[in-house]
Scaffold this motif. Structure first.
Motif, mmCIF file in Angstrom:
data_model
loop_
_atom_site.group_PDB
_atom_site.id
_atom_site.type_symbol
_atom_site.label_atom_id
_atom_site.label_comp_id
_atom_site.label_asym_id
_atom_site.label_seq_id
_atom_site.Cartn_x
_atom_site.Cartn_y
_atom_site.Cartn_z
ATOM 1 N N PHE A 312 24.404 -39.736 -8.795
ATOM 2 C CA PHE A 312 23.675 -38.488 -9.023
ATOM 3 C C PHE A 312 22.403 -38.735 -9.831
ATOM 4 O O PHE A 312 21.350 -38.154 -9.565
ATOM 5 C CB PHE A 312 24.563 -37.478 -9.748
ATOM 6 C CG PHE A 312 25.565 -36.800 -8.849
ATOM 7 C CD1 PHE A 312 25.426 -36.829 -7.472
ATOM 8 C CD2 PHE A 312 26.654 -36.133 -9.375
ATOM 9 C CE1 PHE A 312 26.343 -36.206 -6.633
ATOM 10 C CE2 PHE A 312 27.577 -35.499 -8.557
ATOM 11 C CZ PHE A 312 27.416 -35.544 -7.188
ATOM 12 N N THR A 313 22.503 -39.608 -10.822
ATOM 13 C CA THR A 313 21.326 -39.921 -11.637
ATOM 14 C C THR A 313 20.236 -40.549 -10.786
ATOM 15 O O THR A 313 19.062 -40.151 -10.853
ATOM 16 C CB THR A 313 21.716 -40.880 -12.780
ATOM 17 O OG1 THR A 313 22.686 -40.249 -13.619
ATOM 18 C CG2 THR A 313 20.495 -41.247 -13.611
ATOM 19 N N MET A 314 20.602 -41.532 -9.969
ATOM 20 C CA MET A 314 19.612 -42.211 -9.143
ATOM 21 C C MET A 314 19.084 -41.308 -8.032
ATOM 22 O O MET A 314 17.950 -41.467 -7.578
ATOM 23 C CB MET A 314 20.210 -43.485 -8.547
ATOM 24 C CG MET A 314 20.549 -44.548 -9.585
ATOM 25 S SD MET A 314 19.151 -44.960 -10.663
ATOM 26 C CE MET A 314 17.983 -45.603 -9.458
ATOM 27 N N THR A 315 19.897 -40.339 -7.584
ATOM 28 C CA THR A 315 19.423 -39.388 -6.582
ATOM 29 C C THR A 315 18.309 -38.519 -7.155
ATOM 30 O O THR A 315 17.281 -38.299 -6.500
ATOM 31 C CB THR A 315 20.582 -38.502 -6.092
ATOM 32 O OG1 THR A 315 21.563 -39.323 -5.448
ATOM 33 C CG2 THR A 315 20.086 -37.454 -5.101
ATOM 34 N N VAL A 316 18.513 -38.025 -8.370
ATOM 35 C CA VAL A 316 17.451 -37.234 -9.024
ATOM 36 C C VAL A 316 16.196 -38.084 -9.188
ATOM 37 O O VAL A 316 15.073 -37.625 -8.942
ATOM 38 C CB VAL A 316 17.942 -36.712 -10.393
ATOM 39 C CG1 VAL A 316 16.796 -36.039 -11.156
ATOM 40 C CG2 VAL A 316 19.082 -35.716 -10.210
#
Length: 373
Positions: A312-316
């Protein structure tokens, strides 16, 4: 302040479950986005009011998710994934076409974009899949994960929406990486992807996608057509200079030269009015969110929590990087919004859900640490 003080009780109910650093970062971006959207929409309140409603709902989700244990959220992975795939199939047969792309689905009075749901459902599903085989992961489990990733990505490619398909596929790959995928495999995959680009260009891309790539390298070849978006956005960014022209003073914005000024190209509006200094501050907030998310991932106690938090962090990060990159003229133009800034209800809520799950994982870490004493 005593534990029975009303303010202390309100803090314990509404603030304590959430990660304060992430919450502060979200509030900074949200407040900035209100001023920016008002300017980008020509001083109108319609989109601003809807953005406020979307963000209010987003904060409610953020608060609610932060109070739910990650294990309970993990049980929603399969329903979210299956529901997302069914909706994508619905787009195939009953979808709404806009500008030649069939990406939306009308459900009663609502129009949704199912690919936004897969931003959440896909990494959750892949993470739950790896959690099931946590102590006995083998190479064939990674092949199984590729199958889970490939089904929705293929449906999104058929819409066609190459940019979103690549980014959603990347979210699944991030889960595989945080689950322990070898750096050697990552390197070989990158090399094979580069070598396959000629085949991808010839057989895997639509003509409009090829036009976007050619336009990236020479937007002046079609200044009033395919190159218009990039040229106007770069003019806006460059004219902002170091300090910007000031709020509501962007000429490119208010003379309607910037296309999609409230959605995909809202960063050009921001850069023109707030300049390089403003750009640095906004990027710094995004970097802080990414660093904080990776810290939460690193401190996670289970494979599922670590992989979901990292993905999720890398998606943002990817969505912010791709949006800023395409508006700045260093990446092809794709329909990717700027997280938490661009107008759009589904996109706003999907990002808030991701951050809410990050807070849930952080809150679970905090409860676990407290239980040791």
């Amino acid at each position: 302040m005593t534990s029975n003080h009303p303010l202390k009780r309100l803090y314990d109910i509404f603030i304590a479950p959430m990660d304060r650093w992430l919450l502060l970062s979200i509030l900074i971006i949200y407040i900035m986005s209100l001023f920016l959207l008002y300017s980008a929409d020509g001083g109108q309140f319609f989109q601003l009011e809807k953005k406020t409603l979307h963000t209010f709902l987003g904060f409610m989700l953020l608060w609610g998710l932060s109070r739910i244990k990650p294990q309970m959220l993990a049980s929603l992975a399969l329903p979210a994934y299956i529901g997302g795939v069914i909706l994508l199939l619905g787009v195939e047969f009953f979808g709404v076409s806009v500008n030649g792309a069939k990406r939306w689905l009308d459900i009663g009075p609502l129009r949704i974009q199912p690919s936004e749901i897969m931003k959440i459902g896909l990494p959750m599903m892949v993470a739950a899949y790896f959690q099931r085989y946590d102590t006995e992961l083998r190479w064939y489990h990674y092949l199984g994960a590729l199958g889970i990733i490939g089904l929705p990505v293929g449906l999104i490619l058929d819409q066609p929406d190459l940019g979103t398909a690549v980014l959603i596929g990347a979210s699944g790959i991030f889960v595989m990486f945080f689950a322990g995928l070898s750096w050697r495999v990552v390197f070989v995959t990158i090399v094979l992807a580069v070598l396959s680009m000629p085949l991808m260009w010839e057989y895997g891309m639509h003509e409009y996608q090829r036009v976007r790539v050619r336009t990236l390298f020479n937007p002046a070849a079609d200044p009033l057509g395919a190159g218009y978006h990039i040229i106007q956005s770069m003019i806006a960014i460059g004219s902002g200079g170091v300090w910007g022209k000031g709020w509501l003073n962007g000429t490119q914005t208010h003379l309607d030269y910037i296309p999609e000024s409230t959605t995909d190209f809202i960063f050009a509006v921001y850069a023109e009015e707030f300049g390089l200094i403003g750009n640095i501050l906004l990027v710094a907030v995004y970097v802080f969110i990414v660093v904080r998310g990776l810290i939460i991932s690193a401190n996670s106690r289970t494979l599922y929590e670590r992989t979901v938090a990292g993905a999720f962090t890398m998606t943002v990060f990817c969505y912010a990087f791709v949006n800023i990159g395409m508006v700045s003229g260093i990446l092809p133009v794709v329909g990717v919004p700027l997280p938490l800034v661009s107008y759009g209800g589904t996109a706003t809520l999907s990002v808030m859900i991701m951050l809410g799950m990050l807070m849930s994982i952080h809150s679970n870490q905090t409860r676990g640490n407290q239980s040791k004493y």
